[in-house]
Design an enzyme around this catalytic site. Structure first.
Site, PDB file in Angstrom:
ATOM      1  N   HIS A 175       0.813  -1.220   0.000  1.00 20.94           N
ATOM      2  CA  HIS A 175       0.000   0.000   0.000  1.00 20.94           C
ATOM      3  C   HIS A 175       0.843   1.265   0.000  1.00 20.94           C
ATOM      4  O   HIS A 175       0.324   2.348  -0.263  1.00 20.94           O
ATOM      5  CB  HIS A 175      -0.920   0.005   1.230  1.00 20.94           C
ATOM      6  CG  HIS A 175      -2.015  -1.015   1.126  1.00 20.94           C
ATOM      7  ND1 HIS A 175      -3.320  -0.689   0.871  1.00 20.94           N
ATOM      8  CD2 HIS A 175      -1.972  -2.363   1.209  1.00 20.94           C
ATOM      9  CE1 HIS A 175      -4.049  -1.796   0.817  1.00 20.94           C
ATOM     10  NE2 HIS A 175      -3.251  -2.825   1.016  1.00 20.94           N
ATOM     11  N   ASP A 388       3.565   9.550  -0.969  1.00 24.03           N
ATOM     12  CA  ASP A 388       2.392   8.806  -0.509  1.00 24.03           C
ATOM     13  C   ASP A 388       2.127   7.657  -1.473  1.00 24.03           C
ATOM     14  O   ASP A 388       2.265   7.843  -2.692  1.00 24.03           O
ATOM     15  CB  ASP A 388       1.164   9.742  -0.487  1.00 24.03           C
ATOM     16  CG  ASP A 388       0.228   9.417   0.662  1.00 24.03           C
ATOM     17  OD1 ASP A 388       0.180   8.245   1.072  1.00 24.03           O
ATOM     18  OD2 ASP A 388      -0.475  10.334   1.125  1.00 24.03           O
TER      19      ASP A 388
END
Ligand code: F6P
Length: 503
Positions: A175, A388
Site C-alpha cells: 500500500h 504517498d
C-alpha cells in the site's frame, strides 16, 4: 488441505497487520469490537462481505482469552466473514510494529532515510511475528484458497508459508511506495526481503513508478531474474517459477461516498460550515498525523500565500484536520508539537480581533458525516504529501465534490497524481512559493475550468473504483492470458525502464 478450509468453495483469505475491528476490554472484563477505519479496511470490507472468506490480523490485544475469541466470532458473524485473531505481546508490538515496520520500512520507503533506526533486534522480531501470521494462515487455509497478504508489515509471510509447505496461491499488495534502488540498497536485509517478496505468486504496487523501482532492485540483486511482458502485469521469471508483478492503483467506494455526500444531513452540515465562514473560500487539508504528509511545509505555504497575496486575507479559511496516529513513536509526537506551534504562529500573525482566524485546526478523528461535510464544503482540497502510496483523501475529496465546482491541489509525489494529473493542479510540496502561487491560482480559477477538471477526475475515480481494484488484482492472479489486461488510466505502463512525472 492444511487446515479446515475445505468447504468446497475457494475462499479469499485476507491477511493484514490489523483486523478491520479493534478489540478493547471494558471495565467489567467484556471485549468490545470497534469497527476500524483506514484505506485498507474501507477497500476490502465491501468485497469480503459480498464474496465471503476470512480475515487474519492483529486483534489490538496482547492476550488470547476465551472471551476475546467469542468477541471475534460475534464481530465476524455480524460482518459476514470469519475473523481470526493474531495476538502480539507488548515487546512484539514494540519491535515489529513500532520498530521494524514504522521506524525502518515506513521512513525508508517514503524516501526519508534519515529517520530510519536500523536496529537489528527489530529485524529478528519482524521475522518471528511474520512467522506467527503464517501459522495462523496454515491453521485456516485450504489448498484452493487464495491468500492475499497486505502491506509492509508482512513482507516475509510467503517465505514462512512456503517453508511450512503451503501450496495455495499467494498474493501481496504494497500500500505504500516502493523506493528507488539507491534507497532500497541501504536496507541491511535488502536481499532477504526482496527474495521474500518474490516468494509470492503476484506482487501488486500502487503505481508504475513503484513497480519500476521494484523491477530495478530485483534486476540488481537477483542475478537469475528475467522480467518479461508489457501492460498492467509483467512476469518475473526465476529458475523454477514465475512471479507476476502489477500496478493496481487502489481506490474508494465511489458510489457510497457520492451517496453519503448528497445526503440531507451532510448537505446541512456543509451549509452550516459556510454559514460559520461566510464569504470565504474554504481550503481543506485532512491527514493522519504523519511526517510523510508534508503538513508543516503546507502551513508555511499558506503563510507565504497570506504574506504575498494580502488581498486573500479574510477571504480564505484553511481547515486543517489532523487525525491522531502512531503517537507512541517520538517522531510523531515531535511532529504534532511542530504543527501546533506553526498554527499558533500563523494565527497569531494574521488573525483579526473578533473576526477572521486564518487556520481552523482540529486534532481528532472525524465521524463519517463530519468528514463528508468537510469535503463537500471545501472549495479547494490541499493535499501535499512529501511521498504517498496513493492518498485516498484526494479521491474521496473529488468524489464528494458532487457539484464538480471545486479544485484539487495535489502533490506530484502522491500515487494519486499518476491517475488524477489531468484534473488536479500538481505541486511540488517542497516548493513553498510554488504551492502558495497554486493556491492563489485555484482561488481565481474560472468556473468552467473548475468543472472540466473536476469532472475528468471524478469520471476516472468512478471507472476505477475499489471494486475495479480488487477485481483486477484477483484477475491478475488467476487469469491465464495476461494480454487480457487493459491499461489503467494515467501513466503508461508499457515501458518499465521509463517513468515520467505526470505533467
Ligand atoms: O498507508 C499504509 C497504512 O498502513 C494504512 O493501511 C493504514 O490505514 C495507515 O497506514 C495507518 O496505519 P497504522 O495506524 O496501522 O500504523
Amino acid at each position: 488441505m492444511s487446515g479446515e478450509g475445505g468447504s468446497g468453495r475457494d475462499r479469499l483469505i485476507v491477511v493484514s497487520n490489523r483486523l478491520p475491528f479493534a478489540f478493547r476490554q471494558d471495565a467489567d472484563g467484556r471485549w468490545r469490537a470497534e469497527a476500524g477505519g483506514g484505506g485498507l479496511v474501507t477497500a476490502l470490507l465491501p468485497v469480503l462481505r459480498n464474496r465471503g472468506g476470512m480475515w487474519i490480523g492483529w486483534t489490538g490485544a496482547t492476550e488470547e482469552a476465551d472471551a476475546l475469541r467469542e468477541a471475534l466470532a460475534s464481530a465476524g458473524a455480524g460482518a459476514g466473514y470469519r475473523l481470526e485473531g493474531v495476538a502480539l505481546s507488548a515487546e512484539e508490538m514494540d519491535k515489529f510494529y513500532l520498530g521494524f515496520s514504522n521506524e525502518i520500512i515506513w521512513p525508508l520507503f517514503h524516501d526519508l532515510q534519515s529517520l530510519c533506526n536500523f536496529d537489528p533486534a527489530y529485524w529478528r522480531t519482524y521475522c518471528d511475528v511474520n512467522a506467527k501470521y503464517a501459522e495462523a494462515v496454515m491453521a485456516n487455509a485450504g489448498q484452493g484458497d487464495f491468500v492475499w497478504v497486505h502491506d509492509y508489515h508482512l513482507m516475509n509471510v510467503a517465505t514462512e508459508l512456503r517453508r511450512r509447505g503451503l501450496k495455495s496461491r499467494l498474493g501481496f499488495f504494497l500500500h505504500i511506495p516502493f523506493p528507488s534502488p539507491d534507497l532500497f540498497m541501504k536496507l541491511p536485509w535488502r536481499l532477504t526481503l526482496l527474495q521474500a517478496l518474490l516468494e509470492f505468486d503476484l506482487i501488486g504496487f500502487q503505481t508504475a513508478l513503484d513497480r519500476r523501482n521494484f523491477v530495478q532492485c530485483a534486476r540488481m540483486l537477483v542475478k537469475e531474474v528475467q522480467i518479461e511482458g508489457r501492460g498492467q502485469v509483467l512476469v518475473a521469471r526465476l529458475r523454477s517459477r514465475d512471479v507476476r508483478i502489477g500496478a493496481f492503483p487502489i481506490s474508494i467506494d465511489f458510489a457510497a461516498f457520492q451517496r453519503g455526500a448528497a445526503s440531507p444531513e451532510v448537505t446541512d452540515k456543509a451549509a452550516e460550515l459556510h454559514r460559520l465562514l461566510p464569504e470565504r473560500k474554504i481550503i481543506l487539508g485532512i491527514d493522519r498525523l504523519d511526517y510523510t504528509k508534508g503538513i508543516p511545509l503546507r502551513l508555511k505555504a499558506f503563510e507565504n500565500l497570506l504574506e504575498r497575496y494580502p488581498d486573500l486575507r479574510e477571504r480564505v479559511s484553511f481547515i486543517q484536520v489532523v487525525v491522531p496516529s502512531r503517537e507512541d513513536i517520538p517522531e510523531y509526537h515531535r511532529l504534532r508539537v511542530e504543527i501546533e506551534q506553526l498554527v499558533g504562529h500563523i494565527n497569531g500573525r494574521f488573525a483579526r480581533p473578533g473576526g477572521w482566524v486564518p487556520i481552523w485546526y482540529e486534532y481528532r478523528s472525524l465521524s463519517r458525516q463530519e468528514l463528508l461535510a468537510y469535503y463537500r464544503a471545501a472549495d479547494i482540497g490541499l493535499i501535499t504529501p512529501l511521498k504517498d502510496g496513493m492518498n485516498l483523501v484526494a479521491k474521496e475529496y473529488c468524489t464528494c465534490s458532487i457539484e464538480e465546482d471545486c479544485v484539487l491541489i495535489l502533490s506530484e509525489f502522491a500515487g494519486a497524481a499518476s491517475q488524477l494529473y489531468r484534473g488536479a493542479l500538481l505541486v511540488n510540496p517542497y516548493d513553498i512559493e510554488g504551492v502558495a502561487d497554486t493556491i492563489h491560482r485555484a482561488t481565481a480559477m474560472h468556473p468552467e475550468e473548475r468543472h472540466a477538471r473536476m469532472r475528468r477526475m471524478r469520471n476516472s475515480i468512478r471507472e476505477q473504483d475499489v471494486f475495479w481494484w480488487v477485481d483486477s488484482f484477483l484477475r491478475a492472479a488467476i487469469t491465464k492470458d495476461l494480454r487480457a489486461f487493459p491499461q489503467p488510466q494515467g501513466q503508461p505502463l508499457e515501458d518499465v525502464s521509463e517513468y515520467q512525472l505526470p505533467f
